[in-house]
Design a protein around this motif. Structure first.
Motif, PDB file in Angstrom:
ATOM      1  N   CYS A 270      19.608  31.051  48.163  1.00  0.00           N
ATOM      2  CA  CYS A 270      19.802  30.478  49.495  1.00  0.00           C
ATOM      3  C   CYS A 270      19.289  29.043  49.473  1.00  0.00           C
ATOM      4  O   CYS A 270      18.176  28.787  48.974  1.00  0.00           O
ATOM      5  CB  CYS A 270      19.047  31.295  50.539  1.00  0.00           C
ATOM      6  N   LEU A 271      20.101  28.118  49.981  1.00  0.00           N
ATOM      7  CA  LEU A 271      19.737  26.713  49.994  1.00  0.00           C
ATOM      8  C   LEU A 271      19.804  26.153  51.404  1.00  0.00           C
ATOM      9  O   LEU A 271      20.727  26.455  52.157  1.00  0.00           O
ATOM     10  CB  LEU A 271      20.689  25.900  49.107  1.00  0.00           C
ATOM     11  N   GLU A 272      18.837  25.304  51.732  1.00  0.00           N
ATOM     12  CA  GLU A 272      18.900  24.465  52.924  1.00  0.00           C
ATOM     13  C   GLU A 272      19.126  23.037  52.445  1.00  0.00           C
ATOM     14  O   GLU A 272      18.412  22.556  51.550  1.00  0.00           O
ATOM     15  CB  GLU A 272      17.606  24.562  53.723  1.00  0.00           C
ATOM     16  N   VAL A 273      20.123  22.383  53.012  1.00  0.00           N
ATOM     17  CA  VAL A 273      20.509  21.041  52.567  1.00  0.00           C
ATOM     18  C   VAL A 273      20.550  20.098  53.758  1.00  0.00           C
ATOM     19  O   VAL A 273      21.075  20.440  54.825  1.00  0.00           O
ATOM     20  CB  VAL A 273      21.885  21.069  51.874  1.00  0.00           C
ATOM     21  N   SER A 274      19.978  18.911  53.566  1.00  0.00           N
ATOM     22  CA  SER A 274      20.021  17.880  54.608  1.00  0.00           C
ATOM     23  C   SER A 274      20.257  16.527  53.935  1.00  0.00           C
ATOM     24  O   SER A 274      19.551  16.175  52.976  1.00  0.00           O
ATOM     25  CB  SER A 274      18.705  17.859  55.392  1.00  0.00           C
TER      26      SER A 274
ATOM     27  N   PRO B 170      20.125  32.241  33.490  1.00  0.00           N
ATOM     28  CA  PRO B 170      20.245  30.829  33.896  1.00  0.00           C
ATOM     29  C   PRO B 170      21.650  30.457  34.372  1.00  0.00           C
ATOM     30  O   PRO B 170      21.796  29.710  35.350  1.00  0.00           O
ATOM     31  CB  PRO B 170      19.868  30.070  32.618  1.00  0.00           C
ATOM     32  N   GLU B 171      22.682  30.981  33.723  1.00  0.00           N
ATOM     33  CA  GLU B 171      24.045  30.678  34.158  1.00  0.00           C
ATOM     34  C   GLU B 171      24.342  31.324  35.511  1.00  0.00           C
ATOM     35  O   GLU B 171      24.994  30.712  36.368  1.00  0.00           O
ATOM     36  CB  GLU B 171      25.054  31.157  33.109  1.00  0.00           C
ATOM     37  N   LEU B 172      23.868  32.550  35.719  1.00  0.00           N
ATOM     38  CA  LEU B 172      24.054  33.192  37.024  1.00  0.00           C
ATOM     39  C   LEU B 172      23.349  32.403  38.122  1.00  0.00           C
ATOM     40  O   LEU B 172      23.873  32.258  39.237  1.00  0.00           O
ATOM     41  CB  LEU B 172      23.520  34.622  36.992  1.00  0.00           C
ATOM     42  N   VAL B 173      22.167  31.875  37.815  1.00  0.00           N
ATOM     43  CA  VAL B 173      21.429  31.070  38.791  1.00  0.00           C
ATOM     44  C   VAL B 173      22.227  29.811  39.134  1.00  0.00           C
ATOM     45  O   VAL B 173      22.371  29.451  40.310  1.00  0.00           O
ATOM     46  CB  VAL B 173      20.033  30.697  38.255  1.00  0.00           C
ATOM     47  N   ARG B 174      22.752  29.143  38.121  1.00  0.00           N
ATOM     48  CA  ARG B 174      23.541  27.929  38.374  1.00  0.00           C
ATOM     49  C   ARG B 174      24.758  28.248  39.233  1.00  0.00           C
ATOM     50  O   ARG B 174      25.099  27.499  40.155  1.00  0.00           O
ATOM     51  CB  ARG B 174      23.969  27.302  37.046  1.00  0.00           C
ATOM     52  N   ARG B 175      25.434  29.327  38.942  1.00  0.00           N
ATOM     53  CA  ARG B 175      26.623  29.708  39.719  1.00  0.00           C
ATOM     54  C   ARG B 175      26.254  30.002  41.168  1.00  0.00           C
ATOM     55  O   ARG B 175      26.960  29.581  42.095  1.00  0.00           O
ATOM     56  CB  ARG B 175      27.293  30.931  39.090  1.00  0.00           C
ATOM     57  N   ALA B 176      25.164  30.735  41.363  1.00  0.00           N
ATOM     58  CA  ALA B 176      24.748  31.078  42.726  1.00  0.00           C
ATOM     59  C   ALA B 176      24.353  29.829  43.503  1.00  0.00           C
ATOM     60  O   ALA B 176      24.715  29.668  44.682  1.00  0.00           O
ATOM     61  CB  ALA B 176      23.594  32.079  42.691  1.00  0.00           C
ATOM     62  N   LEU B 177      23.614  28.921  42.866  1.00  0.00           N
ATOM     63  CA  LEU B 177      23.224  27.676  43.527  1.00  0.00           C
ATOM     64  C   LEU B 177      24.446  26.825  43.856  1.00  0.00           C
ATOM     65  O   LEU B 177      24.540  26.233  44.938  1.00  0.00           O
ATOM     66  CB  LEU B 177      22.253  26.892  42.645  1.00  0.00           C
ATOM     67  N   ARG B 178      25.398  26.762  42.924  1.00  0.00           N
ATOM     68  CA  ARG B 178      26.620  25.991  43.164  1.00  0.00           C
ATOM     69  C   ARG B 178      27.389  26.556  44.355  1.00  0.00           C
ATOM     70  O   ARG B 178      27.835  25.819  45.236  1.00  0.00           O
ATOM     71  CB  ARG B 178      27.489  26.022  41.912  1.00  0.00           C
ATOM     72  N   SER B 179      27.515  27.867  44.396  1.00  0.00           N
ATOM     73  CA  SER B 179      28.251  28.502  45.497  1.00  0.00           C
ATOM     74  C   SER B 179      27.536  28.312  46.822  1.00  0.00           C
ATOM     75  O   SER B 179      28.164  28.089  47.863  1.00  0.00           O
ATOM     76  CB  SER B 179      28.448  29.996  45.207  1.00  0.00           C
ATOM     77  N   ALA B 180      26.191  28.409  46.811  1.00  0.00           N
ATOM     78  CA  ALA B 180      25.427  28.212  48.044  1.00  0.00           C
ATOM     79  C   ALA B 180      25.569  26.773  48.537  1.00  0.00           C
ATOM     80  O   ALA B 180      25.716  26.530  49.747  1.00  0.00           O
ATOM     81  CB  ALA B 180      23.955  28.548  47.820  1.00  0.00           C
ATOM     82  N   ALA B 181      25.538  25.815  47.608  1.00  0.00           N
ATOM     83  CA  ALA B 181      25.692  24.421  48.004  1.00  0.00           C
ATOM     84  C   ALA B 181      27.089  24.161  48.564  1.00  0.00           C
ATOM     85  O   ALA B 181      27.245  23.450  49.561  1.00  0.00           O
ATOM     86  CB  ALA B 181      25.439  23.508  46.798  1.00  0.00           C
ATOM     87  N   GLU B 182      28.100  24.754  47.949  1.00  0.00           N
ATOM     88  CA  GLU B 182      29.468  24.586  48.444  1.00  0.00           C
ATOM     89  C   GLU B 182      29.619  25.216  49.831  1.00  0.00           C
ATOM     90  O   GLU B 182      30.316  24.681  50.701  1.00  0.00           O
ATOM     91  CB  GLU B 182      30.442  25.192  47.448  1.00  0.00           C
ATOM     92  N   ALA B 183      28.946  26.350  50.054  1.00  0.00           N
ATOM     93  CA  ALA B 183      28.991  26.978  51.376  1.00  0.00           C
ATOM     94  C   ALA B 183      28.328  26.095  52.426  1.00  0.00           C
ATOM     95  O   ALA B 183      28.691  26.131  53.610  1.00  0.00           O
ATOM     96  CB  ALA B 183      28.289  28.339  51.337  1.00  0.00           C
ATOM     97  N   ALA B 184      27.384  25.266  51.978  1.00  0.00           N
ATOM     98  CA  ALA B 184      26.704  24.342  52.896  1.00  0.00           C
ATOM     99  C   ALA B 184      27.510  23.061  53.116  1.00  0.00           C
ATOM    100  O   ALA B 184      27.056  22.154  53.821  1.00  0.00           O
ATOM    101  CB  ALA B 184      25.323  23.995  52.356  1.00  0.00           C
ATOM    102  N   GLY B 185      28.703  22.995  52.493  1.00  0.00           N
ATOM    103  CA  GLY B 185      29.574  21.834  52.688  1.00  0.00           C
ATOM    104  C   GLY B 185      29.414  20.751  51.660  1.00  0.00           C
ATOM    105  O   GLY B 185      29.911  19.630  51.843  1.00  0.00           O
TER     106      GLY B 185
END
Length: 287
Positions: A198-202, A269-284
């Motif tokens: 889960c990511l919070e982005v500003s 590590p690859e699963l983590v990168r994929r999850a972070l990428r998807s979370a960031a994309e969901a954040a726009g």
């Protein structure tokens, strides 16, 4: 012969807990298998308490300080619920828990109480800082999920307690999230490894992060070192922050029929990168 109870009043369930040692059932998609017995409730002293008819334990609701997931809420209930984007990782996990029949019957609380290292619901709920609500005759207590699951098939629930709900605090639901699962196929399979992020982005930078890994240690684990390292990072660079040392320090995978410990260490590590990428994309944000 054992005895089966399915009360529709909470006071009756609590009275039974006070009077007898019971096997608590909610969904039952893995209860029988977990007992390793020839029959569920076949012992002369076995008492099964089915909590799925208790209205107080049903549903998913917004409450004053967050969200409440009742102990009788199923995976299908979760998927159908209108929830903030931070819950997307939990919904994605729900869609991969067995087939639709299992999702219709199985409960999130049952998944937690089963306490399998490969329980798909645990990493997303850990990343949401979930708490476990327990009822006993005359009292109620709350335990952080990270303290509730104490080992494989082991929890902090006492014999006279019912897990009544999972509680997700308001402060944990402001981000966007994603779930990644590695198995021998996409569905109907026990996880080799899984990651919830889960990511919070500003303004293009990470302001909050929660990352949890399951099936790679006796209990699913948060990657606190990685979470700290991600704060302040430009979204375009988040995949570069993911280091094997940050991840391996929190994990202790075993080798089993699904995969070796070495394979899990390489895959996470690859699963983590994929999850972070998807979370960031969901954040726009595109990476």
């Amino acid at each position: 012969m054992g005895i089966y109870h399915r009360p529709d009043k909470l006071k009756d369930a609590l009275a039974l807990l006070e009077a007898e040692r019971v096997i608590i059932a909610a969904g039952c998609t893995d209860l029988f298998a977990a007992t390793e017995a020839q029959e569920l409730g076949s012992g002369s002293g076995d008492v099964v308490l089915d909590v799925t008819a208790l209205s107080e334990l049903q549903g998913i609701q917004k409450v004053a300080k967050g969200w409440r997931i009742g102990a009788a809420a199923t995976w299908s209930d979760l998927v159908a619920a209108s929830l903030p984007p931070a819950f997307d990782m939990l919904k994605q996990a729900a869609r991969q828990v067995g087939g639709i029949q299992v999702q219709n019957a199985g409960t999130l609380v049952g998944n937690i109480c089963n306490a399998s290292p490969a329980a798909d619901g645990v990493p997303p709920l850990l990343a949401l800082d979930a708490e476990v609500e327990l009822l006993r005759p005359g009292g109620i207590r709350r335990v952080a999920l990270r303290d509730f699951v104490t080992g494989p098939r082991q929890t902090a629930r006492e014999n006279d307690e019912i897990v009544s709900a999972l509680l997700v605090p308001e402060g944990s639901i402001s981000g966007h999230s994603a779930f990644e699962k590695l198995g021998s196929r996409s569905h109907l399979v026990i996880s080799i490894a899984m990651v919830a992020a889960c990511l919070e982005v500003s303004d293009g930078q990470v302001t909050g992060a929660a990352v949890a890994v399951g099936a790679c240690s006796p209990v699913a684990a948060r990657l606190s070192a990685l979470e700290t390292a991600l704060i302040g990072v430009v979204v375009d660079d988040i995949e570069d922050v993911v280091g094997e040392a940050q991840i391996s320090a929190a994990l202790s995978p075993i080798s089993d029929v699904r995969g070796s410990a070495e394979y899990r260490f390489e895959a996470v590590p690859e699963l983590v990168r994929r999850a972070l990428r998807s979370a960031a994309e969901a954040a726009g944000c595109s990476i």
